[in-house]
Structures are given as structure tokens and as C-alpha cells.
Design a protein around this motif. Structure first.
Motif, short mmCIF file in Angstrom:
data_model
loop_
_atom_site.label_atom_id
_atom_site.label_comp_id
_atom_site.label_asym_id
_atom_site.label_seq_id
_atom_site.Cartn_x
_atom_site.Cartn_y
_atom_site.Cartn_z
N SER A 107 0.83 -1.21 0.00
CA SER A 107 0.00 0.00 0.00
C SER A 107 0.86 1.26 0.00
O SER A 107 0.59 2.20 -0.75
CB SER A 107 -0.91 -0.02 1.24
N VAL A 108 1.91 1.26 0.82
CA VAL A 108 2.80 2.42 0.89
C VAL A 108 3.54 2.61 -0.44
O VAL A 108 3.72 3.74 -0.92
CB VAL A 108 3.80 2.25 2.05
N LEU A 109 3.99 1.51 -1.06
CA LEU A 109 4.69 1.60 -2.34
C LEU A 109 3.82 2.25 -3.41
O LEU A 109 4.30 3.07 -4.21
CB LEU A 109 5.14 0.21 -2.79
N PHE A 110 2.54 1.88 -3.42
CA PHE A 110 1.64 2.48 -4.41
C PHE A 110 1.30 3.92 -4.05
O PHE A 110 1.20 4.78 -4.92
CB PHE A 110 0.36 1.64 -4.53
N ALA A 111 1.12 4.19 -2.76
CA ALA A 111 0.76 5.55 -2.33
C ALA A 111 1.87 6.54 -2.64
O ALA A 111 1.62 7.70 -2.99
CB ALA A 111 0.43 5.56 -0.84
N THR A 112 3.11 6.09 -2.53
CA THR A 112 4.26 6.97 -2.77
C THR A 112 4.78 6.87 -4.21
O THR A 112 5.81 7.48 -4.53
CB THR A 112 5.40 6.61 -1.80
N LYS A 113 4.07 6.09 -5.05
CA LYS A 113 4.45 5.91 -6.47
C LYS A 113 5.90 5.45 -6.60
O LYS A 113 6.66 5.92 -7.46
CB LYS A 113 4.23 7.21 -7.24
N SER A 114 6.29 4.50 -5.76
CA SER A 114 7.67 4.01 -5.75
C SER A 114 7.92 2.85 -6.71
O SER A 114 9.06 2.43 -6.88
CB SER A 114 8.04 3.56 -4.33
N LEU A 115 6.87 2.33 -7.32
CA LEU A 115 7.05 1.17 -8.20
C LEU A 115 7.58 1.55 -9.58
O LEU A 115 8.28 0.77 -10.22
CB LEU A 115 5.72 0.42 -8.35
N HIS A 116 7.20 2.75 -10.06
CA HIS A 116 7.67 3.22 -11.38
C HIS A 116 7.39 2.22 -12.50
O HIS A 116 8.23 2.01 -13.38
CB HIS A 116 9.17 3.54 -11.34
N GLY A 117 6.23 1.58 -12.45
CA GLY A 117 5.86 0.66 -13.52
C GLY A 117 6.51 -0.71 -13.44
O GLY A 117 6.32 -1.54 -14.33
N HIS A 118 7.30 -0.99 -12.38
CA HIS A 118 7.97 -2.28 -12.25
C HIS A 118 7.08 -3.27 -11.51
O HIS A 118 6.41 -2.93 -10.53
CB HIS A 118 9.29 -2.12 -11.49
N VAL A 119 7.12 -4.51 -11.96
CA VAL A 119 6.27 -5.53 -11.36
C VAL A 119 7.02 -6.34 -10.29
O VAL A 119 6.39 -7.00 -9.46
CB VAL A 119 5.73 -6.47 -12.45
N TRP A 120 8.35 -6.26 -10.25
CA TRP A 120 9.10 -7.15 -9.36
C TRP A 120 8.83 -6.93 -7.87
O TRP A 120 8.85 -7.89 -7.10
CB TRP A 120 10.61 -7.06 -9.65
N PRO A 121 8.56 -5.67 -7.39
CA PRO A 121 8.24 -5.55 -5.96
C PRO A 121 6.95 -6.29 -5.58
O PRO A 121 6.85 -6.85 -4.48
CB PRO A 121 8.07 -4.04 -5.76
N ILE A 122 5.98 -6.31 -6.49
CA ILE A 122 4.74 -7.05 -6.25
C ILE A 122 5.05 -8.54 -6.15
O ILE A 122 4.57 -9.24 -5.26
CB ILE A 122 3.72 -6.79 -7.37
N LEU A 123 5.89 -9.03 -7.06
CA LEU A 123 6.25 -10.45 -7.06
C LEU A 123 7.02 -10.82 -5.79
O LEU A 123 6.80 -11.88 -5.21
CB LEU A 123 7.09 -10.77 -8.29
N ALA A 124 7.92 -9.92 -5.36
CA ALA A 124 8.72 -10.19 -4.15
C ALA A 124 7.84 -10.27 -2.91
O ALA A 124 8.00 -11.16 -2.06
CB ALA A 124 9.77 -9.10 -3.98
N LEU A 125 6.87 -9.36 -2.81
CA LEU A 125 5.99 -9.36 -1.65
C LEU A 125 5.06 -10.59 -1.66
O LEU A 125 4.70 -11.11 -0.61
CB LEU A 125 5.17 -8.07 -1.60
N SER A 126 4.69 -11.05 -2.86
CA SER A 126 3.91 -12.28 -2.95
C SER A 126 4.70 -13.45 -2.35
O SER A 126 4.14 -14.32 -1.68
CB SER A 126 3.56 -12.59 -4.41
N PHE A 127 6.01 -13.45 -2.59
CA PHE A 127 6.87 -14.50 -2.04
C PHE A 127 6.89 -14.44 -0.51
O PHE A 127 6.76 -15.47 0.16
CB PHE A 127 8.29 -14.35 -2.59
N PHE A 128 7.02 -13.25 0.06
CA PHE A 128 7.09 -13.12 1.52
C PHE A 128 5.75 -13.48 2.18
O PHE A 128 5.74 -14.03 3.29
CB PHE A 128 7.52 -11.71 1.91
N VAL A 129 4.65 -13.17 1.51
CA VAL A 129 3.34 -13.60 2.01
C VAL A 129 3.29 -15.12 2.07
O VAL A 129 2.79 -15.73 3.02
CB VAL A 129 2.20 -13.06 1.13
N GLY A 130 3.84 -15.77 1.03
CA GLY A 130 3.89 -17.22 1.00
C GLY A 130 4.72 -17.80 2.13
O GLY A 130 4.41 -18.87 2.66
N VAL A 131 5.79 -17.09 2.53
CA VAL A 131 6.60 -17.54 3.66
C VAL A 131 5.75 -17.61 4.93
O VAL A 131 5.79 -18.58 5.69
CB VAL A 131 7.81 -16.61 3.87
#
Length: 413
Positions: free
Chosen positions: A101-125
Motif C-alpha cells: 500500500s505504501v509503495l503504491f501511495a508513494t508511487k515508488s514502483l515506477h511501472g515495475h512488477v518485481w516488488p509485487i512479485l517479491a511481496l507475494s513470495f514473503f506472504v507465501g513464507v
């Protein structure tokens, strides 16, 4: 249970138990939040990449830690405080939701999908340790004769969330954007944390000096030695491998076949969730049946037919009906299989056995998603999904014909 018991009372009999009611409500709120986020996340991943492979990759990375660590989670669920394990799992997932939520609110993704994929991995952990603990905790909240009903009720809360979650997700996404979808999911974890703090867990972890690897081997040996349990694990894997990927690729179907937007995606998810609730209610209404496993395979056969039909449909009303049938079939099959497994497992081995069973289920989901994500660009969405439907039909036919001699297929557990 007496034949004169009213249908309504029979369906909801697990709610007689206080701790089950509390846990059910907390889990339902949390799962609604999960589906709110999943709605926004799937749509965003496809919008960012325009490649169905990344939808499959996102699902795969979310399930990969479960494949890697679930067996360890099962061992710890049999030797540690299951409530504390679940709380730790919820904290991890809540932090990931708020981070996104913070990444999207601060526009920190810059169109990159990898932070979403990384967080999906940590949720899986988090889920890799929380899943076995929850599976082992649930049967201790009710009496054995009501366990199958409790499992069905748990499936209902999950699928009720599948209806409410995408609806809220669609409204929040349209009105406020993805940031609020992720924030709502983060807040929803508070409900399940509170419920865990309230309930009283009967299970007391035994003191043991046995190594983790030895305990893990004991669980695997129990599955091998227990008649009919290994085929049930294999069947669970095949079910999720070919039967659980459909909803993950609905954005592709909505865009390429119906040429519509998020509203149609939300509509199909709602029909799928409604079908799942009907399937779970049907199982909940049953008394302990003879041949539950065989009935589960028949539901799997129906799932294959409905999946293949959905893949070939280009008429939205028919597609809504067929995805309703897929939801009903897959949930009835999964609930029946899980109740059979839970009923034949001793509580002292429950964490380890359920970790193997959950691993089979969870491994099938990402592998199926990854495979479908690679096949769609090559074969097209219709042929790829219809092929998965055909595989379900063949798996069900195999178990009905070749495995029909197993006692588990004919008697109640």
C-alpha cells in the motif's frame, strides 16, 4: 445425528462451538481482505506487463515458499504453540499488505512488477508456517463427529469471501485505486489476530528431543503406511494442478474473449465464489457418507467438464453458469477429500500429515498456473484451459476405474 434433525441445524452445527464461531468470523474478515487485494493485484500485474506469464509467475511465487517450507511448518505445528505460529504468520502477511500500500501511495514502483512479485513470495513464507498450524488447530475446536461439517463451514467462509472480496475490491479499485485495496487487506488481518487472542486452544505441544528431520520422516512414513492416504494426497495434487488455475487467468479471458473491463472480471469471480459456497453447503448438509472419496472424484469429473465448457464459451451468461459449476464442483471435491484425510489422522501427527497434504495442494496451484501461463501464448486461452479440463476428466476416470478397489473409496473414514 438423528434423521429428524432440521436441515438448517444440520448444516450449521459446527457453530455450536464458541471458539469455532470466533475463529470462523476472524478468518472470514481476513480472507475478504485477501481477495480485495488479489483482485487489484491480478489486474495490475496484467496491466503492467500485458503478459499472462506474469500472472502465473505471481501465483507461483506466492506458493513457492509453501512448497519449500510447509513440511517444516508441519513439524513445528506438532511441537510448538499453534496459536503463536498463526499469530506470527498473520503479522508477516499484514506487514506485506501495508508495504504494498505504501509503495503504491508513494508511487515508488515506477511501472515495475518485481516488488509485487517479491511481496507475494514473503506472504507465501508466512502462509507456509501458518497453514499447517491452522489445519492442525481447526479440528481441535469441534468434536470429531462435527469435523466434516466444520471443514465445510470453513470452506464456506473462504468462498463467501471470494464473493464479497472481489465486489469490495472492484468498488475500492474504481473509486480509490489500488492503494486502498492493499490497505484494506492490511487492516483485515486485525480481525483474525483478535480472534486468535480470544480462543482457547486445547492442544498442548509435547516435549520432544527428536530432530526436525526425524519428525518430518515420521509424518511421511505415517502417510505411506496408512491405507488409502497416499492416493488421497496424489489426488489432491492433481485437483489443484489442473483445477485451481482458472480464476487466476480470468483477466486474460475478460480482455481477449469478452473485450471488457474489471466489471466483467468481478462478475465472473462472484459467480465462481457463489458456486463454491453452494458446493460447500451441499457437503455440510450431508451426514457422514459411505464413499466420500469416490464422491469427491465424481465432483472432479464434473469440474473437468465444466472447465472445458467454460473455455469454449463466448457467451457471457453461459460462461457465468459454467464458472458457477466449476466453483461448486471444485469446492465439493476439496471439502470431501479434506474431511476424509482429517478424520483418519491422529492429533499427534496432524500437523505433519496436513503439511504434506497442504504441500500437495499448494504445489499444484503454482505449477498449474505457471504451466497455463506458458501454454496460453502458444495454444491460445481456449485450447489451454480446455486442455486442463480434459486432464481433470482423465485423472477422475483413472481414480474411478483403477483406484476403485481402495477401501477409502467405499467407506466413510
Amino acid at each position: 445425528m438423528a434423521e429428524s434433525t432440521p436441515l438448517f441445524t444440520r448444516i450449521f452445527r459446527a457453530f455450536r462451538y464458541r471458539d469455532f464461531r470466533i475463529m470462523w468470523l476472524g478468518a472470514c474478515v481476513s480472507t475478504i481482505g485477501t481477495f480485495v487485494q488479489q483482485f487489484a493485484q491480478s489486474w495490475l500485474v496484467y496491466d503492467l506487463t500485458k503478459d499472462p506469464f506474469y500472472l502465473g509467475l505471481d501465483l507461483f511465487l506466492g506458493q513457492l515458499p509453501i512448497m519449500l517450507f510447509s513440511l517444516f511448518g508441519g513439524v513445528f505445528a506438532d511441537r510448538l504453540d499453534r496459536k503463536k505460529m498463526l499469530l506470527a504468520s498473520q503479522y508477516i502477511q499484514m506487514v506485506c499488505a501495508f508495504t504494498l500500500s505504501v509503495l503504491f501511495a508513494t508511487k515508488s514502483l515506477h511501472g515495475h512488477v518485481w516488488p509485487i512479485l517479491a511481496l507475494s513470495f514473503f506472504v507465501g513464507v508466512g502462509q507456509s508456517f501458518g497453514g499447517p498450524a491452522y489445519s492442525a488447530l481447526l479440528p481441535t475446536l469441534v468434536e470429531p463427529q462435527d469435523l466434516a461439517n466444520a471443514i465445510s463451514m470453513n470452506s464456506i467462509q473462504f468462498n463467501l469471501a471470494r464473493i464479497i472480496g472481489p465486489t469490495l475490491g472492484g468498488l475500492a479499485y474504481t473509486a480509490f485505486g489500488a492503494t486502498w485495496c492493499f490497505a484494506l487487506n492490511g487492516v483485515s488481518y486485525i480481525a483474525v489476530i483478535i480472534s486468535l487472542l480470544i480462543i482457547k486452544v486445547k492442544f498442548v505441544a509435547p516435549t520432544t528431543r527428536t530432530s526436525v528431520m526425524t519428525s518430518m520422516k515420521e509424518g511421511i512414513k505415517f502417510i505411506r503406511d496408512r491405507e488409502g492416504l497416499t492416493p488421497l494426497v496424489v489426488l489432491a495434487f492433481c485437483t489443484t494442478l489442473f483445477g485451481f488455475s482458472l480464476t487466476g487467468f480470468l483477466p486474460v479471458i475478460v480482455r481477449t474473449i469478452f473485450h471488457r473491463g474489471p466489471g466483467t472480471y468481478e462478475l465472473l469471480l462472484v459467480f465462481s465464489g457463489a458456486g463454491s459456497i453452494c458446493g460447500a453447503l451441499g457437503v455440510a448438509a450431508m451426514e457422514r457418507l459411505k464413499g466420500q472419496a469416490r464422491l469427491a472424484v465424481l465432483c472432479l469429473f464434473a469440474l473437468g467438464l465444466a472447465t472445458a465448457g467454460f473455455a469454449m464459451s463466448h457467451w457471457l451468461p453461459l460462461s457465468c453458469l459454467l464458472i458457477f459449476l466449476t466453483g461448486m464442483s471444485v469446492m465439493a471435491s476439496a471439502s470431501l477429500l479434506l474431511s476424509v484425510v482429517q478424520l483418519i489422522v491422529a492429533d499427534s501427527m496432524r500437523g505433519r500429515v496436513m503439511s504434506v497434504y497442504n504441500l500437495a495442494i499448494r504445489a499444484g496451484i503454482p505449477l498449474g498456473a505457471l504451466l497455463l501461463g506458458k501454454l496460453i501464448p502458444v495454444l491460445g486461452i481456449t485450447v489451454a484451459i480446455a486442455g486442463f479440463g480434459l486432464c481433470l476428466i482423465l485423472v477422475a476416470a483413472y481414480f474411478l476405474i483403477v483406484m476403485a478397489k481402495l477401501p477409502t473409496f467405499h467407506r466413510s473414514a
